[in-house]
Design an enzyme around this catalytic site. Structure first.
Site, PDB file in Angstrom:
ATOM      1  N   ASP A 186      35.350 -48.348   6.127  1.00 19.74           N
ATOM      2  CA  ASP A 186      34.273 -47.938   7.027  1.00 19.74           C
ATOM      3  C   ASP A 186      34.264 -48.888   8.224  1.00 19.74           C
ATOM      4  O   ASP A 186      34.798 -49.995   8.151  1.00 19.74           O
ATOM      5  CB  ASP A 186      32.908 -47.988   6.311  1.00 19.74           C
ATOM      6  CG  ASP A 186      31.898 -47.063   6.959  1.00 19.74           C
ATOM      7  OD1 ASP A 186      31.730 -45.924   6.486  1.00 19.74           O
ATOM      8  OD2 ASP A 186      31.293 -47.469   7.979  1.00 19.74           O
ATOM      9  N   ARG A 237      17.973 -47.200  18.192  1.00 18.21           N
ATOM     10  CA  ARG A 237      18.918 -48.109  17.534  1.00 18.21           C
ATOM     11  C   ARG A 237      19.220 -49.331  18.399  1.00 18.21           C
ATOM     12  O   ARG A 237      19.437 -50.423  17.879  1.00 18.21           O
ATOM     13  CB  ARG A 237      20.169 -47.343  17.142  1.00 18.21           C
ATOM     14  CG  ARG A 237      19.786 -46.334  16.059  1.00 18.21           C
ATOM     15  CD  ARG A 237      20.927 -45.670  15.421  1.00 18.21           C
ATOM     16  NE  ARG A 237      20.440 -44.723  14.425  1.00 18.21           N
ATOM     17  CZ  ARG A 237      21.238 -43.976  13.684  1.00 18.21           C
ATOM     18  NH1 ARG A 237      22.540 -44.077  13.813  1.00 18.21           N
ATOM     19  NH2 ARG A 237      20.731 -43.141  12.807  1.00 18.21           N
TER      20      ARG A 237
HETATM   21  C1  LIG Z   1      27.454 -39.926   7.271  1.00 18.94           C
HETATM   22  S1  LIG Z   1      28.477 -41.190   6.639  1.00 18.94           S
HETATM   23  C2  LIG Z   1      29.449 -40.282   5.480  1.00 18.94           C
HETATM   24  C3  LIG Z   1      29.687 -41.058   4.207  1.00 18.94           C
HETATM   25  C4  LIG Z   1      30.511 -40.321   3.153  1.00 18.94           C
HETATM   26  N1  LIG Z   1      31.822 -40.020   3.643  1.00 18.94           N
HETATM   27  C5  LIG Z   1      29.805 -39.082   2.676  1.00 18.94           C
HETATM   28  O1  LIG Z   1      30.206 -37.967   3.031  1.00 18.94           O
HETATM   29  O2  LIG Z   1      28.833 -39.195   1.937  1.00 18.94           O
HETATM   30  C6  LIG Z   1      29.617 -41.470   7.999  1.00 18.94           C
HETATM   31  C7  LIG Z   1      30.344 -42.801   7.904  1.00 18.94           C
HETATM   32  O3  LIG Z   1      31.398 -42.833   8.883  1.00 18.94           O
HETATM   33  C8  LIG Z   1      31.491 -44.154   9.400  1.00 18.94           C
HETATM   34  N2  LIG Z   1      32.169 -44.146  10.712  1.00 18.94           N
HETATM   35  C9  LIG Z   1      31.712 -43.645  11.886  1.00 18.94           C
HETATM   36  N3  LIG Z   1      32.575 -43.882  12.880  1.00 18.94           N
HETATM   37  C10 LIG Z   1      33.626 -44.540  12.325  1.00 18.94           C
HETATM   38  C11 LIG Z   1      34.843 -45.057  12.848  1.00 18.94           C
HETATM   39  N4  LIG Z   1      35.157 -44.954  14.155  1.00 18.94           N
HETATM   40  N5  LIG Z   1      35.687 -45.678  11.999  1.00 18.94           N
HETATM   41  C12 LIG Z   1      35.374 -45.779  10.687  1.00 18.94           C
HETATM   42  N6  LIG Z   1      34.238 -45.328  10.133  1.00 18.94           N
HETATM   43  C13 LIG Z   1      33.367 -44.703  10.940  1.00 18.94           C
HETATM   44  C14 LIG Z   1      30.037 -44.590   9.472  1.00 18.94           C
HETATM   45  O4  LIG Z   1      29.895 -45.983   9.518  1.00 18.94           O
HETATM   46  C15 LIG Z   1      29.430 -43.966   8.221  1.00 18.94           C
HETATM   47  O5  LIG Z   1      29.352 -44.857   7.147  1.00 18.94           O
END
Ligand SMILES: C[S@@+](CC[C@H](N)C(=O)[O-])C[C@H]1O[C@@H](n2cnc3c(N)ncnc32)[C@H](O)[C@@H]1O
Length: 275
Positions: A147, A36
């Protein structure tokens, strides 16, 4: 680009990412970090990991981290992912909230989709709740999707998805809530305004303070906390507790658990908790 990532680089970046986002990159994630970082270095034309790190360290605005956090976050999601939650929402949570809305919730239901990625989850919540709410006495329903990734939020706001992603939505729901693309949009679906109007997206990093004007009845935070260590999970879950009103619900991912996390929620069923 073949990237050189020394132990020191790995330590520097994993510490920085942890401090800025709570995302915990342990040693098993070294190759992932490498891949990444290569992407972001290419994008901004940095010659080495060290140059990029120095650039980040000099930034005082916080903006320089946005592209890094965009590439680091894992954004896998889908419409109606983990369908049991949506069944529970329609059959149990919505009827309860409606009853409460009639008795003192000012006719308003607020849901926070925390870590919404490209929007599928927030729209799935909206569609499920629109289906389940009584049409003649529908409370004012608002869903906030947040997000850390600006790239994902742009996709969420557009609300346009490839047909292969929407095909899994049951036919009746698809007909009711999506517009099928034609001509240059053939092969895509767009979420209809009746859904988009009740969903809002904004950037929010979980490790920064929350600033909400109103509490929530339901929080979905699914498949996000797996990227955090126990300490960060505990802080986050307790902050969710503070922003949920009444006997509201917290939904976490089915593969996640609050075991070992001190919290004040009541367990309802696997991955469903209640204040
Ligand atoms: C695997 S996805 C899950 C999406 C959805 N909640 C689902 O279950 O289908 C995880 C999401 O968490 C977000 N994320 C990770 N760290 C974060 C943070 N510190 N603050 C806000 N969002 C975060 C990522 O950008 C990502 O879009």
């Amino acid at each position: 680009m073949q990237l050189d990532l020394t132990d020191r680089d790995f330590r520097n970046f994993s510490t920085l990412i942890y401090e800025k986002s709570g995302i915990n990159l342990h040693h098993g994630k070294r190759e992932l970090l490498k891949a990444r970082l290569a992407k972001v270095l290419r994008q901004f034309d940095f010659k080495s990991v060290g140059d990029y790190y120095d650039f980040l360290m000099q930034d005082t605005s916080g903006d320089a981290f946005i592209p890094l956090l965009d590439v680091i976050s894992t954004n896998l999601t889908a419409f109606l992912r983990e369908p049991k939650h949506f069944e529970f929402l329609a059959e149990t949570a919505v009827p309860e909230l409606c009853a409460a809305a009639g008795t003192g919730n000012a006719g308003r239901i607020r849901v926070w989709c925390a870590g919404c990625s490209s929007g599928e989850e927030a729209y799935s919540i909206a569609m499920t709740m629109l289906e389940a709410l009584p049409e003649n006495r529908r409370p004012d329903l608002r869903i906030l999707g947040t997000d850390i990734s600006t790239r994902m939020l742009q996709l969420a706001e557009k609300g346009v998805y490839e047909a292969s992603r929407v095909d899994k939505v049951p036919y009746a729901m698809r007909r009711q809530y999506f517009q099928k693309g034609v001509n240059r949009w053939k092969g895509f679906y767009r979420v209809k305004p009746l859904v988009r109007d009740i969903v809002q997206f904004r950037r929010l990093n979980f490790i920064e303070p929350f600033a909400f004007s109103r509490p929530f009845d339901i929080v979905f935070c699914r498949n996000v906390m797996i990227y955090f260590d126990k300490e960060t999970q505990e802080k986050l879950v307790n902050r969710f507790h503070e922003v949920i009103q009444g006997a509201g619900y917290l939904f976490i991912g089915h593969s996640e658990s609050l075991t070992g996390v001190r919290h004040r929620f009541r367990y309802v069923r696997p991955s469903v908790y209640r204040k």
